[in-house]
Motif scaffolding. Sequence first.
Motif, PDB file in Angstrom:
ATOM      1  N   PHE A  35      60.771  56.388  21.893  1.00 55.00           N
ATOM      2  CA  PHE A  35      59.650  55.698  21.514  1.00 55.00           C
ATOM      3  C   PHE A  35      60.192  54.147  20.932  1.00 55.00           C
ATOM      4  O   PHE A  35      58.974  53.417  21.026  1.00 55.00           O
ATOM      5  N   ASP A  38      59.827  52.449  17.632  1.00 51.68           N
ATOM      6  CA  ASP A  38      58.524  51.885  17.034  1.00 51.68           C
ATOM      7  C   ASP A  38      57.823  52.500  15.987  1.00 51.68           C
ATOM      8  O   ASP A  38      56.641  53.453  17.025  1.00 51.68           O
ATOM      9  N   ARG A  40      54.863  52.328  14.879  1.00 49.06           N
ATOM     10  CA  ARG A  40      53.342  53.106  14.797  1.00 49.06           C
ATOM     11  C   ARG A  40      53.773  54.075  16.087  1.00 49.06           C
ATOM     12  O   ARG A  40      52.911  55.715  15.844  1.00 49.06           O
ATOM     13  N   ASP A  41      54.276  53.865  16.910  1.00 51.30           N
ATOM     14  CA  ASP A  41      54.027  55.079  17.854  1.00 51.30           C
ATOM     15  C   ASP A  41      55.174  55.932  17.334  1.00 51.30           C
ATOM     16  O   ASP A  41      54.159  57.478  17.357  1.00 51.30           O
ATOM     17  N   HIS A  44      52.818  58.221  15.176  1.00 56.66           N
ATOM     18  CA  HIS A  44      51.571  58.931  16.089  1.00 56.66           C
ATOM     19  C   HIS A  44      52.300  60.312  16.516  1.00 56.66           C
ATOM     20  O   HIS A  44      51.619  61.446  16.922  1.00 56.66           O
ATOM     21  N   GLN A  45      53.114  60.185  16.749  1.00 54.37           N
ATOM     22  CA  GLN A  45      54.169  61.674  17.298  1.00 54.37           C
ATOM     23  C   GLN A  45      54.147  62.421  15.974  1.00 54.37           C
ATOM     24  O   GLN A  45      53.468  63.523  16.417  1.00 54.37           O
TER      25      GLN A  45
END
Length: 90
Positions: A35, A38, A40-41, A44-45
């Motif tokens: 990712f 990142d 935030r990514d 989220h994962q």
Amino acid sequence: MSYNGWKNYETWLTNLWLTNDQCAVEHYLEVCEAFDYDVRDVAHQLEGEFDAELGDTTGWRGDLIRSAFQEIDWEEIAQSLVESAQEAAM
């Protein structure tokens, strides 16, 4: 209320379990790279993978677990992992 330098107990505990397993650490360092670091990514994962592990938890136990799950600061954990991944990549 903070706990051992983390936002709260739930975040600290989740990070503790996540980082006490070498295979999990390696997996999440790869996630960070995939990712492009990142936060935030990655957060989220992480949340998605942990949520999938909960499965269909019902009743009062499920409510209690989901309540604690909602307190986890996934971005704080992701930030720590991203920093570790970036250091390992150097």
